[in-house]
Motif scaffolding. Structure first.
Motif, short mmCIF file in Angstrom:
data_model
loop_
_atom_site.label_atom_id
_atom_site.label_comp_id
_atom_site.label_asym_id
_atom_site.label_seq_id
_atom_site.Cartn_x
_atom_site.Cartn_y
_atom_site.Cartn_z
N SER A 30 -3.85 0.99 -2.55
CA SER A 30 -3.12 -0.24 -2.80
C SER A 30 -2.18 -0.07 -3.98
O SER A 30 -2.43 0.72 -4.89
N ARG B 62 -6.87 -0.24 -8.51
CA ARG B 62 -6.39 -0.07 -7.14
C ARG B 62 -7.56 -0.01 -6.16
O ARG B 62 -8.73 0.08 -6.55
N TRP C 20 0.83 -1.19 0.00
CA TRP C 20 0.00 0.00 0.00
C TRP C 20 0.88 1.25 0.00
O TRP C 20 2.06 1.18 0.33
#
Length: 452
Positions: free
Chosen positions: A308, A127, A39
């Motif tokens: 992420s 993401r 992350w």
């Protein structure tokens, strides 16, 4: 109307499902958690600072009064308090926390509401965006809590400057609570009102008791995730890591989904309202009452946003350096404009439908630059033109430079136009303003930069 969260007819069933809490007080001043592997930290505020001071003006805008200028009264929700910038209502406590404290009695209350300057919180394609806060709700229950309405939430960026496009631009209620009930509500507002895909004005919500200890007696972690890594995309709500509400893209028609996800992103809000549609609807009568007590704060330990993946670094939280390109849609506020998909190189969105009196606001760190370069397009009719101006401090503030724009061959026919500006230094609140002798739209803006 902006955040018109009245009704909530389905709440009575949720309240009946309250769980019996076990008292377990958390640590009040935990740091922002370490970024998990895989992350990237996008933005955060740990609320460190001297006791009795306001939160960072770099990170937050303080809302005041009974509504946005030109917007719906009582913030569109019927809440009664007057929001202020007084440290009696809004301040750091010197121990790493922010306190938002309602003060008053009867129908006369003050409180506080802040919103993040950044309005571009949105996951990149493929993401997951995670918005999280560690919060203790006002520690008050029963009749003494009637009317208390703490919230941690997010609004779509096009709401800034256009306070009548709710709920289409989207609203994520990450944590809501009313009347001191041991319950957290997670709600999505979207589409049209009344009705629509989000059953407005109720929204699509779920609720549960806080795990372990009550929401009022201890800190809990409230998290919202927007997942673009799976098909269909998802929205997910959590309390202390427990997922209690999930919505999927295939539950919405394409227009509703696109209107709340295709703009520049969201800004975050923290506030404690008093009275209004939600607490009144749950109580079954008007709140607050004579039994409501004053001075019980919502305490916020931290707010953080992660994404992420690590391939692309998200935008910085500090004002952009003037050597780089500033995307027009990254404004912190605007008046009169809209966003649309651009065909210019690089894709994304441009600010559109710009006419006389419209403006965009940014925070920029200057180091003596003398050149303003704007990427503009215009399909204005013959004889229609206008000025793109750079001002400091306000829409009518000091003018440091301007350029004239007329038809460029079409609303997506882009060209870079330079203009000289007076050099300034330091972090400045910059307004890009638009002036024309005609009421018609005269320019689109994709991005701009300052250079020497």
């Amino acid at each position: 109307m902006a955040t018109l969260r009245v009704g909530k007819r389905s709440l009575i069933g949720w309240i009946a499902a309250l769980m019996t809490p076990v008292l377990c007080i958390g640590v009040a001043n935990a740091a922002v958690p370490a970024t998990p592997s895989g992350w990237t930290l996008v933005w955060s505020d740990d609320f460190n600072g001297s006791a009795g001071t306001l939160p960072s003006s770099t990170n937050w805008i303080i809302d005041t009064g009974h509504g946005y200028p030109g917007g719906p009264a009582n913030w569109g929700t019927g809440e009664i308090q007057n929001y202020t910038s007084s440290t009696s209502n809004l301040s750091l406590d010197g121990s790493g926390n922010l306190r938002i404290t309602p003060i008053g009695s009867g129908q006369n209350w003050t409180s506080a509401r802040i919103e993040s300057r950044r309005a571009d919180f949105k996951p990149a394609a493929g993401r997951i965006l995670r918005i999280e806060g560690r919060i203790q709700m006002p520690n008050v229950t029963g009749d003494a809590a009637l009317g208390y309405w703490p919230a941690f939430w997010a609004l779509g960026s096009p709401y800034r400057g256009n306070y009548w496009n709710w709920p289409g631009i989207g609203e994520f209620d990450i944590m809501e609570n009313v009347n001191g009930i041991n319950q957290v509500w997670g709600v999505l507002h979207c589409g049209v009102t009344p009705g629509g895909n989000c059953n407005e004005t109720n929204g699509l919500g779920a609720a549960r008791a806080c795990p372990g200890s009550s929401c009022q007696s201890a800190f809990h972690t409230y998290r919202f995730e927007w997942d673009r890594s799976i098909t269909p995309n998802q929205f997910r709500w959590y309390v202390d890591g427990v997922n209690y509400h999930t919505l999927s893209q295939n539950q919405f028609d394409a227009t509703t989904w696109n209107n709340m996800t295709s703009h520049a992103g969201y800004f975050l809000l923290l506030n404690v309202a008093m009275g209004g549609g939600f607490p009144n609807g749950v109580a079954g009568f008007g709140t607050p009452t004579a039994a409501t007590v004053s001075g019980r704060p919502m305490v916020v330990d931290y707010v953080a946003v992660w994404q992420s993946g690590t391939g692309t670094t998200p935008p910085p939280s500090s004002p952009p350096p003037t050597g780089g390109v500033i995307q027009a849609e990254s404004y912190t506020a605007q008046q009169g404009t809209q966003l649309e998909t651009t065909t210019d190189a690089g894709g994304g969105q441009n600010v559109a439908y710009i006419s006389n009196g419209d403006w965009l606001r940014y925070s920029v760190n200057f180091t003596g630059e003398t050149q303003f370069n704007a990427r503009v397009a215009s399909g204005a009719a013959g004889g229609v033109s206008g000025l793109v101006q750079v001002r400091l401090g306000s829409p009518t503030g000091t003018l440091i430079g301007q350029m004239s724009v007329a038809n460029t061959g079409g609303w997506q026919s882009w060209r870079t136009v330079p203009a000289n500006i007076s050099p300034v230094t330091g972090t400045q609140t910059v307004y890009i303003t638009f002036s024309s002798g005609q009421p018609a739209d005269f320019v689109n803006l994709n991005y701009f930069s300052f250079s020497r």
